[in-house]
Design an enzyme around this catalytic site. Structure first.
Site, PDB file in Angstrom:
ATOM      1  N   SER A   1       0.804  -1.230   0.000  1.00 15.13           N
ATOM      2  CA  SER A   1       0.000   0.000   0.000  1.00 15.13           C
ATOM      3  C   SER A   1       0.834   1.276   0.000  1.00 15.13           C
ATOM      4  O   SER A   1       0.267   2.361  -0.193  1.00 15.13           O
ATOM      5  CB  SER A   1      -0.942   0.001   1.210  1.00 15.13           C
ATOM      6  OG  SER A   1      -1.892  -1.037   1.091  1.00 15.13           O
TER       7      SER A   1
ATOM      8  N   ASP B   1     -17.575   0.721  -1.573  1.00 17.30           N
ATOM      9  CA  ASP B   1     -16.597  -0.290  -1.153  1.00 17.30           C
ATOM     10  C   ASP B   1     -17.325  -1.317  -0.294  1.00 17.30           C
ATOM     11  O   ASP B   1     -17.462  -1.162   0.920  1.00 17.30           O
ATOM     12  CB  ASP B   1     -15.463   0.365  -0.364  1.00 17.30           C
ATOM     13  CG  ASP B   1     -14.413  -0.644   0.100  1.00 17.30           C
ATOM     14  OD1 ASP B   1     -14.648  -1.875  -0.031  1.00 17.30           O
ATOM     15  OD2 ASP B   1     -13.361  -0.220   0.609  1.00 17.30           O
TER      16      ASP B   1
END
Length: 638
Positions: free
Chosen positions: A327, A351
């Site tokens: 990430s 999401d």
């Protein structure tokens, strides 16, 4: 009377003839001797005089002192010490084996030393051989008191490399080692053999190798008058050697120690860069090794322990190991989406905990569900789903073209040997990397994992730090470097090395500021908030957790895996947010979550650089008492 006179004349004539012949022969010999004398004394005088001097004179090389290596504040990282060495000239020893036996009573001589002496003696009996380096004071005193008993042996002093901080910064400094046959052949091929007369070591790794030409110095010479047996009588002339240049590195010894202490007991790396100058403030790799082991030749047991260790301490994990960066890649992907017009920062996407593509679901870490998410929130909570969707939207080649100027997947240009390039994937790269046609095609689904720093992505920790330093500096790519200044022998001031802006990436300032502020929110509110709780400065960063192997749809369970298959932990950040002074990238191999294992290391580095080194946090760093320092003039243009 006449008869007697004639008889006398007859007797004198043979004598006179013999006298004339003898005189002519003597004259001829005298002429020959004279001609030879003229030839020796006049015609060929210079030739024979030179031969005579060669028999009478011996010219020996004098090794120079190697240049020192200092940190940015003058702390000594590598220096030279005078050591006694035991030198043997085999031709001058009546019985070499008996000499070694006698010497062994007071000087430790290993079987390896004996074998090397025998081998070199067979090659050239008249060449002096250093039998033992770094004699102890007791050994040197014992030999000096009995030197007359050991014909062919003598005690010399030489410069020996010393690394006073042991394993600290070993991967940066590297080490020197004895010249081997391959080195000598290469020097001969390059017509540089004369540059190493009298020098028996060469830089083998790190700065010692990269800047060998500056560090080694220039040999001198000593002309001696010797006896027919080669024994020195007196020194006739001496040309002093020129020492090597001192190198001032951009490293800070205190910061380097902090980074290495934070990595203690782990496998990983830390890189700290000063944005704007490209100066490397710390470059740590763990585990490490002690470069002093190599100065006089590492013993077999120590070499085997290091070389066969499963932790591979010789690998410089900061520049020579590559990792998926997880990430920590997301801020750059987000910037690419903004710059390429693929997505606006305020656009919100659902999401539900997964992204579905081609009938397959790509899930968030630990099944997290974040609901409607914009770009800032996606960075703060590290929504994989949000970034999965950006992979196909941007496309592999567009992502490759955007990321390449930041330094991903290519040599950064750092002045340190051994850097690997890693992999920044593209369609062209895949065609070159795979042989079978069926493997060469790029599939849209492969772009999904790229957007979260996985898939074929493989970068060094230095590349991650350099890319973030470039982003922090609004797209100015300044070549990272370790050499800050050089000081020539006898010079009172060092010559500073100017920063080099290699290229400028055209970026929208609003987009850059958005990414910086979102990274600041990651530290203040997101995944890194616990690691930075109570910090007296405002930092920005991004945590990362990178898979070591493909799960192929299975759920990750660390308890069921070999520890070396656990996820890598990463962190990349900068501070202070208002005016960044330092950029840091961290990887902890198999460390698990970046927020737990890597972010605290970033915090320790920031704390020292922004607070601890100024003395406001006494005792924050251990082991820093009294490093030996040299005077170093500040390079003010930086």
């Amino acid at each position: 009377m006449a008869v007697h006179a004639r008889a006398g004349d007859a007797r004198r004539r043979p004598f006179q003839a013999r006298l004339i012949v003898g005189a002519c022969a003597a004259a001829a010999c005298a002429a020959l001797l004279g001609a030879r004398l003229v030839q020796l004394q006049v015609t060929r005088h210079d030739q024979y005089a030179l031969q005579s001097d060669r028999n009478r004179l011996s010219t020996l090389p004098v090794a120079p002192a190697r240049g020192r290596i200092l940190d940015r504040g003058g702390a000594v990282l590598a220096e030279n010490a005078r050591r006694y060495i035991l030198v043997i000239t085999p031709a001058l020893a009546p019985n070499l084996e008996a000499l070694l036996t006698s010497l062994g009573r007071g000087v430790r001589i290993s079987p390896r030393d004996r074998a090397r002496l025998r081998r070199l003696a067979r090659q050239n009996r008249y060449a002096p051989v250093a039998l033992r380096g770094a004699l102890s004071d007791d050994e040197a005193a014992w030999f000096a008191a009995r030197a007359f008993q050991f014909p062919g042996a003598r005690l010399d002093a030489r410069w020996v490399r010393r690394y006073p901080n042991g394993a600290t910064a070993a991967h940066v400094l590297g080490y020197i080692a004895a010249l081997n046959r391959a080195d000598l052949q290469r020097l001969a091929d390059d017509d540089r053999a004369a540059d190493y007369r009298g020098i028996d070591n060469i830089g083998r790794k790190g700065i010692e190798k990269t800047w060998e030409a500056l560090l080694k110095g220039t040999p001198g010479a000593e002309q001696q008058e010797v006896t027919a047996a080669g024994r020195p009588v007196r020194v006739l002339r001496r040309i002093a050697p020129t020492p090597g240049a001192d190198l001032v590195l951009s490293l800070d010894l205190g910061l380097q120690r902090v980074a290495e202490q934070a990595l203690a007991g782990k496998r990983g790396a830390v890189v700290a860069i000063q944005p704007g100058s490209g100066e490397i403030l710390a470059l740590a790799s763990a585990p490490s090794f002690d470069p002093n082991l190599f100065v006089d030749g590492i013993d077999e047991d120590a070499w085997r322990r290091l070389n066969e260790s499963p932790d591979h301490p010789f690998i410089n994990r900061a520049i020579a190991a590559t990792y998926p960066i997880g990430s920590t890649y997301k801020p750059f992907v987000a910037l690419a989406a903004l710059e390429l017009g693929v997505r606006r920062a305020q656009d919100r996407l659902p999401d539900p905990g997964y992204y579905e593509f081609g009938g397959q679901r790509f899930r968030n870490s630990e099944g997290a569900v974040f609901g409607d998410t914009d770009m800032r929130r996606a960075l703060v909570v590290s929504s994989d789903t949000y970034f999965y969707s950006l992979g196909p939207a941007i496309g592999v080649d567009a992502l490759h073209a955007f990321m390449q100027p930041f330094g991903f997947g290519q040599a950064t240009g750092i002045d340190l040997d051994g850097e690997r390039t890693g992999v920044l994937p593209s369609r062209q790269w895949k065609r070159a990397a795979f042989k079978r046609p069926g493997q060469q095609a790029w599939f849209a689904g492969e772009s999904i994992s790229l957007a979260v720093g996985q898939g074929y992505n493989n970068f060094t920790v230095l590349q991650l730090a350099q890319a973030l330093a470039t982003l922090v500096d609004d797209g100015a790519y300044t070549t990272p470097r370790l050499l800050r200044a050089t000081r020539a022998p006898g010079a009172s001031e060092p010559a500073c090395i100017a920063a080099k802006v290699d290229h400028q990436i055209p970026l929208d300032r609003q987009n850059v500021d958005f990414i910086k502020n979102a990274m600041a929110d990651v530290v203040a509110q997101g995944t890194a908030r616990r690691a930075f709780a109570g910090a007296p400065y405002r930092a920005a960063g991004k945590t990362g957790t990178a898979q070591v192997f493909s799960l192929r749809g299975r759920r990750y369970d660390a308890r069921a895996l070999d520890p070396r298959l656990h996820d890598h932990a990463l962190f990349a950040g900068f501070a202070p947010v208002e005016k960044p002074q330092i950029v840091v990238a961290v990887v902890v191999e198999n460390g698990g979550f970046g927020a737990q294992a890597a972010a605290p290391i970033g915090r320790a580095v920031f704390d020292y650089w922004l607070v601890g080194r100024n003395g406001s946090r006494p005792g924050a760093v251990s082991g820093l008492a009294g490093p030996r320092r040299a005077q170093v003039t500040e390079c003010r243009e930086f």
